[in-house]
Scaffold this active site. Structure first.
Site, mmCIF file in Angstrom:
data_model
loop_
_atom_site.group_PDB
_atom_site.id
_atom_site.type_symbol
_atom_site.label_atom_id
_atom_site.label_comp_id
_atom_site.label_asym_id
_atom_site.label_seq_id
_atom_site.Cartn_x
_atom_site.Cartn_y
_atom_site.Cartn_z
ATOM 1 N N SER A 144 0.855 -1.222 0.044
ATOM 2 C CA SER A 144 0.107 0.079 -0.105
ATOM 3 C C SER A 144 1.030 1.228 0.003
ATOM 4 C CB SER A 144 -0.652 0.000 1.289
ATOM 5 O OG SER A 144 -1.593 1.344 1.305
ATOM 6 N N TYR A 157 -2.199 -1.076 10.839
ATOM 7 C CA TYR A 157 -2.330 -1.536 9.479
ATOM 8 C C TYR A 157 -1.037 -1.016 8.732
ATOM 9 C CZ TYR A 157 -4.068 -1.295 4.571
ATOM 10 O OH TYR A 157 -4.194 -1.450 3.263
ATOM 11 N N LYS A 161 1.735 -3.029 6.142
ATOM 12 C CA LYS A 161 1.993 -2.850 4.888
ATOM 13 C C LYS A 161 3.384 -2.459 4.485
ATOM 14 C CE LYS A 161 -2.080 -4.153 3.394
ATOM 15 N NZ LYS A 161 -2.242 -4.936 2.222
HETATM 16 P P1 NAD Z 1 -11.608 -5.941 0.045
HETATM 17 O O1 NAD Z 1 -12.029 -5.844 1.394
HETATM 18 O O2 NAD Z 1 -12.718 -6.184 -0.953
HETATM 19 O O3 NAD Z 1 -10.561 -7.201 -0.134
HETATM 20 C C1 NAD Z 1 -9.932 -8.095 0.993
HETATM 21 C C2 NAD Z 1 -10.122 -9.425 0.604
HETATM 22 O O4 NAD Z 1 -9.574 -10.075 1.694
HETATM 23 C C3 NAD Z 1 -11.599 -9.753 0.973
HETATM 24 O O5 NAD Z 1 -12.078 -10.517 -0.276
HETATM 25 C C4 NAD Z 1 -11.564 -10.592 2.355
HETATM 26 O O6 NAD Z 1 -12.615 -11.493 2.391
HETATM 27 C C5 NAD Z 1 -10.338 -11.192 2.015
HETATM 28 N N1 NAD Z 1 -9.869 -11.456 3.487
HETATM 29 C C6 NAD Z 1 -9.948 -10.749 4.569
HETATM 30 N N2 NAD Z 1 -9.195 -11.477 5.459
HETATM 31 C C7 NAD Z 1 -9.165 -12.522 5.186
HETATM 32 C C8 NAD Z 1 -8.439 -13.902 5.902
HETATM 33 N N3 NAD Z 1 -8.214 -13.715 7.268
HETATM 34 N N4 NAD Z 1 -8.217 -14.843 5.004
HETATM 35 C C9 NAD Z 1 -8.663 -14.811 3.796
HETATM 36 N N5 NAD Z 1 -9.034 -13.625 3.134
HETATM 37 C C10 NAD Z 1 -9.275 -12.776 3.961
HETATM 38 O O7 NAD Z 1 -10.624 -4.831 -0.067
HETATM 39 P P2 NAD Z 1 -9.516 -4.232 -1.152
HETATM 40 O O8 NAD Z 1 -9.122 -3.057 -1.082
HETATM 41 O O9 NAD Z 1 -9.669 -5.130 -2.351
HETATM 42 O O10 NAD Z 1 -8.099 -5.113 -0.316
HETATM 43 C C11 NAD Z 1 -7.269 -6.079 -0.971
HETATM 44 C C12 NAD Z 1 -5.814 -5.562 -0.761
HETATM 45 O O11 NAD Z 1 -5.727 -4.353 -1.264
HETATM 46 C C13 NAD Z 1 -5.495 -5.576 0.844
HETATM 47 O O12 NAD Z 1 -4.346 -6.310 1.307
HETATM 48 C C14 NAD Z 1 -5.477 -4.087 1.163
HETATM 49 O O13 NAD Z 1 -4.867 -3.966 2.453
HETATM 50 C C15 NAD Z 1 -4.862 -3.497 -0.057
HETATM 51 N N6 NAD Z 1 -5.038 -2.291 -0.254
HETATM 52 C C16 NAD Z 1 -6.352 -1.516 -0.593
HETATM 53 C C17 NAD Z 1 -6.341 -0.280 -0.654
HETATM 54 C C18 NAD Z 1 -7.654 0.467 -1.055
HETATM 55 O O14 NAD Z 1 -7.734 1.739 -0.938
HETATM 56 N N7 NAD Z 1 -8.788 -0.122 -1.089
HETATM 57 C C19 NAD Z 1 -5.264 0.442 -0.812
HETATM 58 C C20 NAD Z 1 -4.058 -0.168 -0.731
HETATM 59 C C21 NAD Z 1 -3.895 -1.444 -0.333
HETATM 60 C C1 RM4 Z 2 -4.972 1.649 1.922
HETATM 61 C C2 RM4 Z 2 -4.892 3.291 1.982
HETATM 62 C C3 RM4 Z 2 -6.237 3.721 1.815
HETATM 63 C C4 RM4 Z 2 -7.415 2.914 2.708
HETATM 64 C C5 RM4 Z 2 -7.206 1.627 2.627
HETATM 65 C C6 RM4 Z 2 -7.904 0.902 3.416
HETATM 66 O O1 RM4 Z 2 -3.759 1.078 2.157
HETATM 67 O O2 RM4 Z 2 -4.582 3.503 3.593
HETATM 68 O O3 RM4 Z 2 -6.425 5.119 1.947
HETATM 69 O O4 RM4 Z 2 -8.731 3.308 2.216
HETATM 70 O O5 RM4 Z 2 -5.811 1.133 2.854
#
Ligand code: NAD
Ligand code: RM4
Length: 254
Positions: A144, A157, A161
């Site tokens: 992230s 969190y 990351k």
């Molecule tokens: P999301 O909630 O749609 O996806 C997360 C997925 O992980 C879900 O499908 C959930 O069921 C699964 N999950 C959670 N805990 C779990 C566990 N213990 N075992 C198995 N599966 C599990 O949200 P997203 O934004 O698509 O997140 C995906 C990744 O992207 C995450 O690692 C998140 O930290 C990262 N991320 C997201 C953002 C953002 O702004 N959305 C930004 C940077 C990084």
């Molecule tokens: C990302 C970043 C985004 C936040 C998600 C949950 O790593 O911090 O801003 O919305 O996590």
């Protein structure tokens, strides 16, 4: 141009958000896909149906990445169902937004366990399989922008990351001799389930969107492309790298 023709890709958190968009993008690029979900059978099955409609094979398993045994089970099921693993994407993660001073220990521990231990167990199990196959491979971890900058309600969190980013750097060294590349993507703010409540606050949403030079928050598909690229042979000399996918938010000081 199909970047993952004939490859087998396994991904965690594949039923929603960035993981789902990546699974489908990989299938469009010619990959068969194994996906792990947690308590989300309906959306996992609909993702499988989309992949199969694209003419690719799919395998699905349910499990909690925080448990080391899930990693062994998922990689085992992917190999049993699809034959081998060429690409692994460590994507599953949680971010239960909470203030620092009264952070419950259980929230801290669960976040560390899922995001960091989960990534470690999974990457290790996938790497063991790739080494056994003897034909190299590619691993991409979803870190992230929060590996590089802080968040008031993300003190549990952001260290996970940063840890995932660091894991890819060290794994790149440990696995280079096996022809296995390890990279991370660093998404900015992408609209998914993980931040739906956080972004429901119009003021917070305006601040987050306002700092993006490209003028909008991200969509899951914005991240899927860079993941497919890093997984593909176009990136064959890229390892230990981290790619910001944030519309320019990180560099936007003034
Ligand atoms: P999301 O909630 O749609 O996806 C997360 C997925 O992980 C879900 O499908 C959930 O069921 C699964 N999950 C959670 N805990 C779990 C566990 N213990 N075992 C198995 N599966 C599990 O949200 P997203 O934004 O698509 O997140 C995906 C990744 O992207 C995450 O690692 C998140 O930290 C990262 N991320 C997201 C953002 C953002 O702004 N959305 C930004 C940077 C990084
Ligand atoms: C990302 C970043 C985004 C936040 C998600 C949950 O790593 O911090 O801003 O919305 O996590």
């Amino acid at each position: 141009m199909r970047l993952l023709e004939g490859k087998i890709l396994a991904i965690t958190g594949g039923s929603t958000g960035i993981g789902r968009a990546t699974a489908i993008a990989a299938a469009r690029h010619g990959a068969d896909v194994a996906l792990l979900h947690l308590g989300d059978s309906e959306r996992a099955e609909s993702c499988v149906a989309e992949i199969e409609a694209l003419g690719r094979r799919a395998a699905v398993l349910e499990g909690d990445v925080a448990e080391a045994r899930t990693a062994r089970a998922f990689i085992g099921a992917a190999v049993e169902g699809l034959g081998r693993i060429d690409v692994f994407v460590s994507n599953a993660g949680i971010c239960p937004f909470h203030a620092f001073l009264d952070m419950p220990a259980e929230t801290l521990e669960r976040t560390m366990r899922v995001n960091l231990h989960g990534a470690y167990f999974m990457v290790q199990a996938a790497a063991r399989q790739m080494v056994e196959q003897g034909q190299g491979g590619a691993i991409v971890a979803v870190s992230s922008i929060s590996a590089l900058v802080g968040g008031e309600y993300q003190t549990h969190y952001t260290p996970t990351k940063a840890g995932v980013h660091s894991l890819m750097q060290s794994a790149a060294i440990a696995l280079g001799r096996h022809g296995i590349r390890c990279n991370s993507v660093l998404p900015g703010t992408i609209e998914t389930d993980i931040n739906r409540d956080d972004l429901a606050d119009p003021a917070k949403r305006a601040v987050m969107a306002g700092r993006v030079p490209l003028g909008r928050l991200g969509e899951p598909e914005d991240v899927a492309g860079p993941i497919v690229f890093l997984a593909s042979d176009l990136a064959r000399y890229v390892t230990g790298a981290a790619l910001l996918v944030d519309g320019g938010a990180f560099v936007n000081l003034q």
